[in-house]
Design a protein around this motif. Structure first.
Motif, PDB file in Angstrom:
ATOM      1  N   ASP A   1       0.820  -1.205   0.000  1.00 17.21           N
ATOM      2  CA  ASP A   1       0.000   0.000   0.000  1.00 17.21           C
ATOM      3  C   ASP A   1       0.862   1.266   0.000  1.00 17.21           C
ATOM      4  O   ASP A   1       2.100   1.209  -0.008  1.00 17.21           O
ATOM      5  CB  ASP A   1      -1.001   0.005   1.163  1.00 17.21           C
ATOM      6  CG  ASP A   1      -0.349   0.076   2.548  1.00 17.21           C
ATOM      7  OD1 ASP A   1       0.760   0.625   2.676  1.00 17.21           O
ATOM      8  OD2 ASP A   1      -0.963  -0.420   3.521  1.00 17.21           O
ATOM      9  N   ARG A   2       0.224   2.422   0.018  1.00 11.72           N
ATOM     10  CA  ARG A   2       0.936   3.693  -0.133  1.00 11.72           C
ATOM     11  C   ARG A   2       1.832   4.023   1.048  1.00 11.72           C
ATOM     12  O   ARG A   2       2.683   4.916   0.960  1.00 11.72           O
ATOM     13  CB  ARG A   2      -0.078   4.825  -0.348  1.00 11.72           C
ATOM     14  CG  ARG A   2      -0.929   5.139   0.851  1.00 11.72           C
ATOM     15  CD  ARG A   2      -1.985   6.176   0.529  1.00 11.72           C
ATOM     16  NE  ARG A   2      -3.009   5.667  -0.355  1.00 11.72           N
ATOM     17  CZ  ARG A   2      -4.011   6.392  -0.851  1.00 11.72           C
ATOM     18  NH1 ARG A   2      -4.084   7.674  -0.569  1.00 11.72           N
ATOM     19  NH2 ARG A   2      -4.922   5.843  -1.631  1.00 11.72           N
ATOM     20  N   ASN A   3       1.669   3.312   2.157  1.00 15.51           N
ATOM     21  CA  ASN A   3       2.529   3.506   3.316  1.00 15.51           C
ATOM     22  C   ASN A   3       3.635   2.461   3.407  1.00 15.51           C
ATOM     23  O   ASN A   3       4.400   2.453   4.380  1.00 15.51           O
ATOM     24  CB  ASN A   3       1.693   3.480   4.599  1.00 15.51           C
ATOM     25  CG  ASN A   3       0.723   4.643   4.665  1.00 15.51           C
ATOM     26  OD1 ASN A   3       1.101   5.787   4.394  1.00 15.51           O
ATOM     27  ND2 ASN A   3      -0.519   4.367   5.015  1.00 15.51           N
ATOM     28  N   GLY A   4       3.693   1.582   2.412  1.00 14.49           N
ATOM     29  CA  GLY A   4       4.708   0.544   2.421  1.00 14.49           C
ATOM     30  C   GLY A   4       4.330  -0.696   3.201  1.00 14.49           C
ATOM     31  O   GLY A   4       5.153  -1.602   3.373  1.00 14.49           O
ATOM     32  N   ASN A   5       3.080  -0.770   3.675  1.00 19.10           N
ATOM     33  CA  ASN A   5       2.613  -1.978   4.339  1.00 19.10           C
ATOM     34  C   ASN A   5       2.378  -3.066   3.292  1.00 19.10           C
ATOM     35  O   ASN A   5       2.000  -2.774   2.153  1.00 19.10           O
ATOM     36  CB  ASN A   5       1.305  -1.710   5.088  1.00 19.10           C
ATOM     37  CG  ASN A   5       1.451  -0.640   6.141  1.00 19.10           C
ATOM     38  OD1 ASN A   5       2.378  -0.683   6.950  1.00 19.10           O
ATOM     39  ND2 ASN A   5       0.554   0.338   6.140  1.00 19.10           N
ATOM     40  N   THR A   6       2.582  -4.314   3.685  1.00 22.08           N
ATOM     41  CA  THR A   6       2.453  -5.421   2.747  1.00 22.08           C
ATOM     42  C   THR A   6       1.505  -6.488   3.281  1.00 22.08           C
ATOM     43  O   THR A   6       1.287  -6.601   4.493  1.00 22.08           O
ATOM     44  CB  THR A   6       3.813  -6.066   2.468  1.00 22.08           C
ATOM     45  OG1 THR A   6       4.382  -6.521   3.710  1.00 22.08           O
ATOM     46  CG2 THR A   6       4.760  -5.081   1.815  1.00 22.08           C
ATOM     47  N   ALA A   7       0.980  -7.286   2.356  1.00 22.95           N
ATOM     48  CA  ALA A   7       0.130  -8.410   2.721  1.00 22.95           C
ATOM     49  C   ALA A   7       0.154  -9.407   1.573  1.00 22.95           C
ATOM     50  O   ALA A   7       0.343  -9.032   0.417  1.00 22.95           O
ATOM     51  CB  ALA A   7      -1.300  -7.950   3.000  1.00 22.95           C
ATOM     52  N   ALA A   8      -0.037 -10.666   1.894  1.00 19.72           N
ATOM     53  CA  ALA A   8      -0.075 -11.698   0.859  1.00 19.72           C
ATOM     54  C   ALA A   8      -0.976 -12.834   1.312  1.00 19.72           C
ATOM     55  O   ALA A   8      -1.127 -13.101   2.510  1.00 19.72           O
ATOM     56  CB  ALA A   8       1.328 -12.227   0.567  1.00 19.72           C
ATOM     57  N   ARG A   9      -1.579 -13.499   0.326  1.00 18.74           N
ATOM     58  CA  ARG A   9      -2.462 -14.634   0.611  1.00 18.74           C
ATOM     59  C   ARG A   9      -2.279 -15.689  -0.467  1.00 18.74           C
ATOM     60  O   ARG A   9      -2.294 -15.384  -1.656  1.00 18.74           O
ATOM     61  CB  ARG A   9      -3.920 -14.184   0.635  1.00 18.74           C
ATOM     62  CG  ARG A   9      -4.895 -15.270   1.063  1.00 18.74           C
ATOM     63  CD  ARG A   9      -6.333 -14.777   0.975  1.00 18.74           C
ATOM     64  NE  ARG A   9      -7.256 -15.652   1.663  1.00 18.74           N
ATOM     65  CZ  ARG A   9      -7.724 -16.813   1.192  1.00 18.74           C
ATOM     66  NH1 ARG A   9      -7.332 -17.217  -0.021  1.00 18.74           N
ATOM     67  NH2 ARG A   9      -8.572 -17.547   1.880  1.00 18.74           N
ATOM     68  N   GLN A  10      -2.115 -16.930  -0.040  1.00 16.14           N
ATOM     69  CA  GLN A  10      -1.998 -18.048  -0.970  1.00 16.14           C
ATOM     70  C   GLN A  10      -3.112 -19.039  -0.654  1.00 16.14           C
ATOM     71  O   GLN A  10      -3.219 -19.554   0.449  1.00 16.14           O
ATOM     72  CB  GLN A  10      -0.607 -18.679  -0.852  1.00 16.14           C
ATOM     73  CG  GLN A  10       0.484 -17.698  -1.302  1.00 16.14           C
ATOM     74  CD  GLN A  10       1.889 -18.204  -1.088  1.00 16.14           C
ATOM     75  OE1 GLN A  10       2.233 -18.608   0.009  1.00 16.14           O
ATOM     76  NE2 GLN A  10       2.711 -18.165  -2.127  1.00 16.14           N
ATOM     77  N   GLY A  11      -3.965 -19.292  -1.666  1.00 15.55           N
ATOM     78  CA  GLY A  11      -5.155 -20.106  -1.453  1.00 15.55           C
ATOM     79  C   GLY A  11      -4.832 -21.566  -1.172  1.00 15.55           C
ATOM     80  O   GLY A  11      -3.782 -22.087  -1.555  1.00 15.55           O
ATOM     81  N   SER A  12      -5.777 -22.225  -0.531  1.00 11.52           N
ATOM     82  CA  SER A  12      -5.580 -23.619  -0.123  1.00 11.52           C
ATOM     83  C   SER A  12      -5.558 -24.579  -1.307  1.00 11.52           C
ATOM     84  O   SER A  12      -5.071 -25.702  -1.176  1.00 11.52           O
ATOM     85  CB  SER A  12      -6.689 -24.034   0.846  1.00 11.52           C
ATOM     86  OG  SER A  12      -7.971 -23.918   0.227  1.00 11.52           O
TER      87      SER A  12
END
Length: 231
Positions: A86-97
């Protein structure tokens, strides 16, 4: 059968995203970035709509994790692999089952890398390490280094065929948007395109922002007149 990386430069606030795969057109289907929102990777049985949707959530002010949670309600989500900065440099990730192995993800400051159908689970960590090691270089160079490192670490199971590189420094357009398809060596070809484009990048951006200034040094009518005089 894809490995990709997205990052935000903490010094400039600019975004970059890049990836490679054995499938065609990954640049159009998997990589989404806009300077006023963030960067989104969507891959593995790819649904490009998720990239567009996630950018909308980011633009509305949601964090990377909040945007990810919002798109995670979409049908077929367990087949999808998603990563967001995001614009603040926060990250997230998701890998489906339902994703096919080997799949992996890795995080660094303002960056995230994900991959699926990989030869081993070290690919994404190698990408992050390469991007961090090149932190003094332009975003495009950092992304290319990450892709090279991912391939060197094992890459995906199938031979690569396409690759893409996108950098966003201004709202609503990318200053770099290079894509390779149906190539026996897409990362080599992507590097070749970048080396050719890099000296011209500033001029192309100037044409967008200041069309009265940006452009060719010689008027096209002058060229035609000169050619006529020589005929």
């Amino acid at each position: 059968m894809t490995f990709s990386i997205a990052l935000r430069c903490p010094q400039t606030g600019h975004f970059g995203i890049a990836g490679t795969t054995s499938s065609m057109a990954m640049g159009a289907r998997c990589l989404f970035v806009n300077h006023d929102a963030g960067a989104v990777i969507t891959q593995h049985r790819t649904d490009p709509r998720l990239g567009i949707m996630a950018l909308r959530y980011l633009r509305a002010g949601l964090s990377a994790q909040e945007a990810l949670d919002a798109v995670a309600t979409a049908p077929g989500i367990e087949w999808r692999e998603l990563a967001i900065v995001d614009r603040n440099g926060n990250t997230a990730a998701r890998q489906g089952s339902h994703q096919e192995p080997i799949h992996a993800k890795a995080f660094g400051p303002g960056m995230v890398a994900v991959g699926n159908i990989l030869r081993n689970d070290t690919v994404t960590a190698a990408m992050i390490a390469a991007a961090e090691a090149a932190s003094d270089k332009p975003i495009a160079e950092r992304l290319l280094a990450a892709l090279d490192a991912g391939l060197a670490a094992g890459g995906e199971v199938f031979p690569l065929g396409s690759a893409a590189l996108r950098v966003s420094e201004h709202d609503d357009f990318c200053v770099v948007d290079l894509r390779v398809d149906k190539s026996a060596e897409p990362l080599t070809d992507l590097r070749r395109l970048w080396d050719a484009y890099a000296p011209q990048q500033a001029n192309f951006v100037e044409r967008v922002l200041n069309p009265d200034i940006g452009g060719r040094a010689t008027n096209s009518l002058d060229i035609l007149a000169k050619e006529g005089a020589q005929a």
